[in-house]
Design a protein around this motif. Structure first.
Motif, short mmCIF file in Angstrom:
data_model
loop_
_atom_site.label_atom_id
_atom_site.label_comp_id
_atom_site.label_asym_id
_atom_site.label_seq_id
_atom_site.Cartn_x
_atom_site.Cartn_y
_atom_site.Cartn_z
N UNK A 214 34.29 14.12 48.52
CA UNK A 214 35.22 15.34 48.66
C UNK A 214 34.38 16.38 49.51
N UNK A 215 33.13 16.21 49.63
CA UNK A 215 32.25 17.16 50.08
C UNK A 215 32.53 16.99 51.62
N UNK A 216 32.54 15.63 52.13
CA UNK A 216 33.13 15.71 53.63
C UNK A 216 34.44 16.25 53.99
N UNK A 217 35.49 16.08 52.89
CA UNK A 217 36.56 16.40 53.34
C UNK A 217 36.74 18.07 53.40
N UNK A 218 35.82 18.62 52.45
CA UNK A 218 35.80 20.14 52.32
C UNK A 218 35.36 20.55 53.73
N UNK B 197 35.64 11.08 55.04
CA UNK B 197 34.77 10.53 54.30
C UNK B 197 34.21 9.20 54.56
N UNK B 198 33.80 8.74 55.49
CA UNK B 198 33.43 7.60 55.92
C UNK B 198 32.00 7.12 56.00
N UNK B 199 31.57 5.97 55.98
CA UNK B 199 30.20 5.72 56.11
C UNK B 199 30.14 4.31 56.92
N UNK B 200 29.44 4.70 58.22
CA UNK B 200 29.19 3.51 59.06
C UNK B 200 28.05 2.83 58.99
N UNK B 201 27.99 1.52 59.01
CA UNK B 201 26.63 0.77 59.18
C UNK B 201 26.19 0.17 57.84
#
Length: 76
Positions: free
Chosen positions: A1-5, A10-14
């Motif tokens: 939610x922090x990323x969306x805000x 809200x993705x993580x690569x690698x």
């Protein structure tokens, strides 16, 4: 939610691969692309005999070898 805000996806690569992850990635990639795996090249790359590393898994292949779906060819 922090990323969306923060208006970020809200993705993580690698992913950090373990040594075992790298070995299995190599085997899967090689089989998918070449339809064969050279055990000698595996040993050169990972400093371990293929049959020793995959002893447990090799037993699971026996039914496929018996039915002709998998062929194991010894070095000449």
């Amino acid at each position: 939610y922090k990323s969306l805000n923060e208006n970020r996806l809200p993705t993580h690569r690698g992913r950090i691969l373990t040594a075992e992850d790298q070995i299995r990635r190599y085997v899967i990639h090689t089989l998918m692309c070449r339809f064969e795996l050279d055990k000698g090249l595996f040993e050169e790359k990972f400093s371990e005999p293929f049959d020793d590393h995959f002893r447990k898994e090799k037993g699971a292949l026996e039914p496929f070898i018996f039915r002709g779906f998998v062929e194991e060819i010894e070095d000449k």
